[in-house]
Design a protein around this motif. Structure first.
Motif, PDB file in Angstrom:
ATOM      1  N   ALA A   1      -4.831 -13.139   4.242  1.00 41.43           N
ATOM      2  CA  ALA A   1      -3.697 -13.820   3.625  1.00 41.43           C
ATOM      3  C   ALA A   1      -3.689 -13.619   2.112  1.00 41.43           C
ATOM      4  O   ALA A   1      -2.633 -13.363   1.516  1.00 41.43           O
ATOM      5  N   PHE A   2      -4.850 -13.723   1.482  1.00 43.50           N
ATOM      6  CA  PHE A   2      -4.942 -13.568   0.031  1.00 43.50           C
ATOM      7  C   PHE A   2      -4.491 -12.174  -0.391  1.00 43.50           C
ATOM      8  O   PHE A   2      -3.666 -12.010  -1.307  1.00 43.50           O
ATOM      9  N   LEU A   3      -5.011 -11.145   0.290  1.00 43.86           N
ATOM     10  CA  LEU A   3      -4.600  -9.774  -0.026  1.00 43.86           C
ATOM     11  C   LEU A   3      -3.120  -9.569   0.268  1.00 43.86           C
ATOM     12  O   LEU A   3      -2.406  -8.904  -0.503  1.00 43.86           O
ATOM     13  N   GLY A   4      -2.641 -10.132   1.388  1.00 47.83           N
ATOM     14  CA  GLY A   4      -1.235  -9.974   1.745  1.00 47.83           C
ATOM     15  C   GLY A   4      -0.305 -10.529   0.684  1.00 47.83           C
ATOM     16  O   GLY A   4       0.669  -9.862   0.296  1.00 47.83           O
ATOM     17  N   TYR A   5      -0.603 -11.707   0.186  1.00 48.03           N
ATOM     18  CA  TYR A   5       0.276 -12.315  -0.816  1.00 48.03           C
ATOM     19  C   TYR A   5       0.161 -11.619  -2.173  1.00 48.03           C
ATOM     20  O   TYR A   5       1.151 -11.513  -2.905  1.00 48.03           O
ATOM     21  N   ILE A   6      -1.016 -11.134  -2.517  1.00 45.41           N
ATOM     22  CA  ILE A   6      -1.137 -10.360  -3.753  1.00 45.41           C
ATOM     23  C   ILE A   6      -0.290  -9.104  -3.679  1.00 45.41           C
ATOM     24  O   ILE A   6       0.428  -8.741  -4.624  1.00 45.41           O
ATOM     25  N   LEU A   7      -0.341  -8.422  -2.533  1.00 47.54           N
ATOM     26  CA  LEU A   7       0.443  -7.193  -2.373  1.00 47.54           C
ATOM     27  C   LEU A   7       1.942  -7.481  -2.314  1.00 47.54           C
ATOM     28  O   LEU A   7       2.755  -6.660  -2.760  1.00 47.54           O
ATOM     29  N   VAL A   8       2.313  -8.634  -1.768  1.00 48.87           N
ATOM     30  CA  VAL A   8       3.726  -9.036  -1.803  1.00 48.87           C
ATOM     31  C   VAL A   8       4.185  -9.192  -3.252  1.00 48.87           C
ATOM     32  O   VAL A   8       5.277  -8.733  -3.634  1.00 48.87           O
ATOM     33  N   ALA A   9       3.354  -9.827  -4.071  1.00 49.90           N
ATOM     34  CA  ALA A   9       3.698  -9.994  -5.484  1.00 49.90           C
ATOM     35  C   ALA A   9       3.810  -8.643  -6.185  1.00 49.90           C
ATOM     36  O   ALA A   9       4.721  -8.423  -6.993  1.00 49.90           O
ATOM     37  N   VAL A  10       2.892  -7.728  -5.867  1.00 49.08           N
ATOM     38  CA  VAL A  10       2.967  -6.382  -6.466  1.00 49.08           C
ATOM     39  C   VAL A  10       4.227  -5.667  -6.008  1.00 49.08           C
ATOM     40  O   VAL A  10       4.920  -5.017  -6.807  1.00 49.08           O
ATOM     41  N   GLY A  11       4.558  -5.782  -4.716  1.00 46.24           N
ATOM     42  CA  GLY A  11       5.777  -5.161  -4.212  1.00 46.24           C
ATOM     43  C   GLY A  11       7.027  -5.694  -4.878  1.00 46.24           C
ATOM     44  O   GLY A  11       7.975  -4.941  -5.147  1.00 46.24           O
ATOM     45  N   LEU A  12       7.034  -6.997  -5.155  1.00 43.90           N
ATOM     46  CA  LEU A  12       8.182  -7.584  -5.854  1.00 43.90           C
ATOM     47  C   LEU A  12       8.343  -6.992  -7.249  1.00 43.90           C
ATOM     48  O   LEU A  12       9.467  -6.840  -7.744  1.00 43.90           O
ATOM     49  N   MET A  13       7.248  -6.660  -7.894  1.00 39.29           N
ATOM     50  CA  MET A  13       7.325  -6.081  -9.231  1.00 39.29           C
ATOM     51  C   MET A  13       8.016  -4.717  -9.211  1.00 39.29           C
ATOM     52  O   MET A  13       8.572  -4.285 -10.217  1.00 39.29           O
ATOM     53  N   TYR A  14       7.981  -4.044  -8.077  1.00 34.71           N
ATOM     54  CA  TYR A  14       8.724  -2.784  -7.937  1.00 34.71           C
ATOM     55  C   TYR A  14      10.195  -3.038  -7.647  1.00 34.71           C
ATOM     56  O   TYR A  14      11.062  -2.309  -8.126  1.00 34.71           O
ATOM     57  N   ASP A  15      10.481  -4.070  -6.842  1.00 36.23           N
ATOM     58  CA  ASP A  15      11.852  -4.262  -6.364  1.00 36.23           C
ATOM     59  C   ASP A  15      12.734  -5.001  -7.356  1.00 36.23           C
ATOM     60  O   ASP A  15      13.945  -4.771  -7.393  1.00 36.23           O
ATOM     61  N   LEU A  16      12.177  -5.899  -8.138  1.00 34.49           N
ATOM     62  CA  LEU A  16      12.990  -6.677  -9.077  1.00 34.49           C
ATOM     63  C   LEU A  16      13.587  -5.767 -10.152  1.00 34.49           C
ATOM     64  O   LEU A  16      12.912  -4.904 -10.705  1.00 34.49           O
ATOM     65  N   GLY A  17      14.863  -6.013 -10.445  1.00 32.77           N
ATOM     66  CA  GLY A  17      15.525  -5.197 -11.466  1.00 32.77           C
ATOM     67  C   GLY A  17      14.897  -5.375 -12.836  1.00 32.77           C
ATOM     68  O   GLY A  17      14.758  -4.423 -13.610  1.00 32.77           O
TER      69      GLY A  17
ATOM     70  N   LEU B   1      11.923   8.821  -0.131  1.00 36.50           N
ATOM     71  CA  LEU B   1      10.511   9.184  -0.052  1.00 36.50           C
ATOM     72  C   LEU B   1       9.686   8.326  -1.009  1.00 36.50           C
ATOM     73  O   LEU B   1       8.578   7.890  -0.679  1.00 36.50           O
ATOM     74  N   SER B   2      10.237   8.054  -2.187  1.00 32.39           N
ATOM     75  CA  SER B   2       9.516   7.247  -3.173  1.00 32.39           C
ATOM     76  C   SER B   2       9.283   5.827  -2.667  1.00 32.39           C
ATOM     77  O   SER B   2       8.208   5.243  -2.878  1.00 32.39           O
ATOM     78  N   GLU B   3      10.280   5.252  -1.997  1.00 29.31           N
ATOM     79  CA  GLU B   3      10.103   3.913  -1.427  1.00 29.31           C
ATOM     80  C   GLU B   3       8.986   3.921  -0.389  1.00 29.31           C
ATOM     81  O   GLU B   3       8.161   2.993  -0.333  1.00 29.31           O
ATOM     82  N   GLY B   4       8.969   4.954   0.440  1.00 29.94           N
ATOM     83  CA  GLY B   4       7.919   5.065   1.450  1.00 29.94           C
ATOM     84  C   GLY B   4       6.536   5.227   0.842  1.00 29.94           C
ATOM     85  O   GLY B   4       5.553   4.653   1.337  1.00 29.94           O
ATOM     86  N   ILE B   5       6.445   5.984  -0.250  1.00 35.20           N
ATOM     87  CA  ILE B   5       5.146   6.189  -0.910  1.00 35.20           C
ATOM     88  C   ILE B   5       4.601   4.881  -1.458  1.00 35.20           C
ATOM     89  O   ILE B   5       3.411   4.565  -1.308  1.00 35.20           O
ATOM     90  N   VAL B   6       5.461   4.085  -2.086  1.00 35.27           N
ATOM     91  CA  VAL B   6       5.007   2.801  -2.626  1.00 35.27           C
ATOM     92  C   VAL B   6       4.539   1.880  -1.498  1.00 35.27           C
ATOM     93  O   VAL B   6       3.507   1.208  -1.611  1.00 35.27           O
ATOM     94  N   THR B   7       5.276   1.848  -0.393  1.00 39.42           N
ATOM     95  CA  THR B   7       4.875   1.019   0.744  1.00 39.42           C
ATOM     96  C   THR B   7       3.538   1.469   1.314  1.00 39.42           C
ATOM     97  O   THR B   7       2.661   0.647   1.608  1.00 39.42           O
ATOM     98  N   LEU B   8       3.350   2.786   1.468  1.00 41.95           N
ATOM     99  CA  LEU B   8       2.071   3.304   1.958  1.00 41.95           C
ATOM    100  C   LEU B   8       0.941   2.976   0.993  1.00 41.95           C
ATOM    101  O   LEU B   8      -0.186   2.676   1.409  1.00 41.95           O
ATOM    102  N   MET B   9       1.233   3.024  -0.308  1.00 39.57           N
ATOM    103  CA  MET B   9       0.222   2.677  -1.306  1.00 39.57           C
ATOM    104  C   MET B   9      -0.215   1.224  -1.161  1.00 39.57           C
ATOM    105  O   MET B   9      -1.406   0.912  -1.215  1.00 39.57           O
ATOM    106  N   LEU B  10       0.752   0.321  -0.947  1.00 41.71           N
ATOM    107  CA  LEU B  10       0.416  -1.098  -0.794  1.00 41.71           C
ATOM    108  C   LEU B  10      -0.416  -1.329   0.467  1.00 41.71           C
ATOM    109  O   LEU B  10      -1.419  -2.054   0.439  1.00 41.71           O
ATOM    110  N   VAL B  11      -0.010  -0.716   1.573  1.00 40.83           N
ATOM    111  CA  VAL B  11      -0.750  -0.880   2.831  1.00 40.83           C
ATOM    112  C   VAL B  11      -2.156  -0.307   2.692  1.00 40.83           C
ATOM    113  O   VAL B  11      -3.156  -0.937   3.077  1.00 40.83           O
ATOM    114  N   GLY B  12      -2.248   0.909   2.139  1.00 36.75           N
ATOM    115  CA  GLY B  12      -3.555   1.537   1.968  1.00 36.75           C
ATOM    116  C   GLY B  12      -4.465   0.758   1.042  1.00 36.75           C
ATOM    117  O   GLY B  12      -5.673   0.625   1.297  1.00 36.75           O
ATOM    118  N   THR B  13      -3.904   0.220  -0.032  1.00 37.86           N
ATOM    119  CA  THR B  13      -4.701  -0.584  -0.958  1.00 37.86           C
ATOM    120  C   THR B  13      -5.238  -1.830  -0.276  1.00 37.86           C
ATOM    121  O   THR B  13      -6.411  -2.202  -0.453  1.00 37.86           O
TER     122      THR B  13
END
Length: 397
Positions: free
Chosen positions: A91-107, A341-353
């Motif tokens: 859960a801790f890793l999941g929420y940290i990665l959610v926060a990181v993902g938001l930093m990519y998506d927010l304008g 492709l770039s969106e997919g790369i970021v998602t794979l990076m988050l999952v892999g991390t």
């Protein structure tokens, strides 16, 4: 890499390194040139893969954190105690990665702190942002006991243990709020979100499916960790989780189908539309098949079959979130969204991390229980009889 082994980079290590390198390039382009340079988002589809998968799925699959801790510390189901630490870590890793993902998506990600001082209590996004911040804090405090134990800080461990129950109660309340409020986001889309997914009960359905997905993720995680570390499975514990997953899926399916019947949209399932096909895929993979499998004792007591059923439940939750956030809106928007492709790369990076950090944490922190129980699947009768024959008798034969 098993405990005690020397690290040797292999295929997956080099693949992860390549993904990290590609993600670094995408990150520079995203922040230098903006979202339009790296995504296929548009005015019709302002939310894509980074919200539909990284945020919605990431939060839902981390629901095992509050589910298991509540079961152990509030309802006193101590048999689940051995998997409390892995669930908190997940859960801790999941929420940290959610926060990181938001930093990519927010304008304008540099304004992410605004909800802390610019309050809008009528906004579901305001509530979710505050809940995620608070729950991340709770998870950090829950996880701190593991770190203190590893460092040998006995006094800090005692203080942290004394605060566990209040933290668990706070985490359960906060998680219930924002897991359901993620579904509230889509209540403003009547007429846009397809009738197979739009319902006033979306918040409840998001919560129920998150509970099931979180339990399924715990089974998947236990299986993968056990294989990677060369250790036996806690089969009596996983059998109980299998029962809980089957019950959670049954509750979710009952509520969802009853709601569809009440709204008179069951006929949409057999309409032959593109949305109906995706709905049937979601329902079959994520609910019906795993629920039927988990109803069989032979499946629950076998690690491979239990793992398969749990994987299907997890995949079904992912398909559901993508259907709600993307597929169900395409008809009304008059177009299709395909991630770049770039969106997919970021998602794979988050999952892999997440996987890499989890593996490191399991290796260097006291996460897993020291003793595990082998599988409960009995040996075939001929082998069982052969094992019972004394060695002298075998030699004489």
């Amino acid at each position: 890499m098993r405990t005690g082994e020397r690290f040797r980079p292999g295929f997956w290590t080099w693949l992860f390194a390549a993904i990290l390198a590609a993600a670094a390039v995408v990150t520079v382009r995203r922040y230098w040139l903006g979202l339009g340079a790296v995504t296929n988002l548009s005015d019709k589809f302002p939310w894509g893969l980074w919200v539909g998968f990284d945020v919605l799925c990431g939060v839902a699959l981390a629901a095992g954190g509050f589910t298991i801790t509540t079961a152990v510390y509030v309802f006193n189901l101590k048999r689940f105690q051995p998997i409390v630490r892995p669930t908190i870590l997940t859960a801790f890793l999941g929420y940290i990665l959610v926060a990181v993902g938001l930093m990519y998506d927010l304008g304008k990600p540099w304004n992410i702190w605004h909800p802390m001082v610019m309050w809008n209590p009528r906004s579901a996004m305001f509530e979710v942002s505050w809940c995620v911040m608070l729950y991340l804090t709770v998870l950090a405090l829950e996880f701190s006991g593991i770190v203190f134990e590893r460092l040998g800080w006995k006094r800090a461990v005692v203080i942290q243990h004394a605060a566990v129950v209040p933290l668990v109660v706070a985490g359960a309340v906060i998680s219930t709020l924002h897991q359901s409020s993620l579904g509230t986001f889509y209540l403003i889309t009547p007429g846009k979100l397809h009738a197979l997914w739009y319902t006033p009960l979306l918040p409840l359905l998001f919560l129920l499916s998150a509970v099931a997905g979180g339990i399924g993720m715990m089974i998947v995680e236990s299986r993968l960790t056990s294989k990677a570390l060369g250790r036996g499975l806690e089969m009596p514990l996983l059998v109980s989780l299998g029962k809980a997953l089957g019950a959670a899926l049954a509750v979710y399916a009952t509520v969802r189908l009853a709601d569809m019947a009440r709204r008179g949209v069951l006929g949409e399932i057999v309409s032959g539309s593109r949305e109906a096909s995706f709905f049937l895929l979601e329902l079959a993979i994520g609910v019906v098949i795993p629920m039927l499998l988990l109803s069989l004792p032979a499946v629950r007591r076998n690690s491979e079959r239990l793992y398969l059923a749990a994987v299907m439940a997890v995949v079904g939750l992912v398909v559901n979130r993508l259907n709600v956030s993307i597929t169900g809106l395409e008809g009304a928007q008059g177009g299709h969204y395909v991630p770049s492709l770039s969106e997919g790369i970021v998602t794979l990076m988050l999952v892999g991390t997440g996987m890499a950090v989890f593996a490191l944490a399991v290796r260097y922190l006291p996460i897993l229980p020291p003793v595990e129980t082998p599988e409960l699947t009995p040996a075939p009768a001929p082998l069982a009889r052969l094992a019972a024959i004394p060695e002298r008798s075998l030699a004489d034969a």
